[in-house]
Design a protein around this motif. Structure first.
Motif, short mmCIF file in Angstrom:
data_model
loop_
_atom_site.label_atom_id
_atom_site.label_comp_id
_atom_site.label_asym_id
_atom_site.label_seq_id
_atom_site.Cartn_x
_atom_site.Cartn_y
_atom_site.Cartn_z
N PHE A 7 0.81 -1.02 0.10
CA PHE A 7 0.13 0.03 -0.15
C PHE A 7 0.94 1.43 -0.13
N PRO A 8 1.85 1.27 0.81
CA PRO A 8 2.66 2.58 0.61
C PRO A 8 3.34 2.76 -0.65
N LYS A 9 3.67 1.94 -1.13
CA LYS A 9 4.39 1.88 -2.38
C LYS A 9 3.20 2.52 -3.69
N LEU A 10 2.02 1.92 -3.45
CA LEU A 10 0.94 2.34 -4.29
C LEU A 10 0.91 3.95 -4.09
N LEU A 11 0.93 4.03 -2.95
CA LEU A 11 0.53 5.71 -2.60
C LEU A 11 1.50 6.44 -3.08
N VAL A 12 2.86 5.89 -3.14
CA VAL A 12 4.02 7.05 -3.79
C VAL A 12 3.80 6.87 -5.22
N ALA A 14 1.20 6.80 -7.10
CA ALA A 14 -0.12 7.39 -7.23
C ALA A 14 0.49 9.10 -6.97
N ALA A 15 1.23 9.16 -5.96
CA ALA A 15 1.71 10.80 -5.73
C ALA A 15 2.45 11.22 -6.95
N VAL A 20 3.22 14.60 -11.56
CA VAL A 20 3.91 14.61 -13.17
C VAL A 20 2.46 15.34 -13.87
N TRP A 21 1.09 14.90 -13.70
CA TRP A 21 0.00 15.09 -14.34
C TRP A 21 -0.20 16.64 -14.11
N TYR A 22 0.21 17.18 -12.62
CA TYR A 22 -0.01 18.51 -12.39
C TYR A 22 0.76 19.62 -13.44
N PHE A 23 2.18 18.99 -13.11
CA PHE A 23 2.78 20.24 -14.02
C PHE A 23 2.90 19.90 -15.31
#
Length: 79
Positions: A7-12, A14-15, A20-23
């Protein structure tokens, strides 16, 4: 062979995708705004001024095409 990441890897992941999408989106919007301001400074939204269209004539001696208003570069006339 392959298992689901924790789960922590999935959160990283996704972040990272969100950043990348935002920029990418921000760069696209900034590029559009910059292009609009450059066109406004030029005085026209159509782009740079274009050269007028000229009729072309074929030289009878060398076969090259040249503008009807000027002479052929080979030195002979078009007629």
């Amino acid at each position: 062979m392959f298992s689901l990441p924790s789960f922590p890897k999935l959160l990283v992941i996704a972040a990272i995708i969100a950043v990348v999408w935002y920029f990418m989106r921000r760069a696209k919007v900034a590029g559009t705004d910059q292009g609009d301001s450059q066109q406004n400074r030029a005085g026209t939204a159509k782009g740079p001024a274009q050269k007028p269209v000229e009729d072309m004539v074929q030289c009878k001696s060398c076969g090259a095409y040249f503008p009807a208003k000027s002479g052929c570069s080979c030195g002979h006339s078009a007629n």
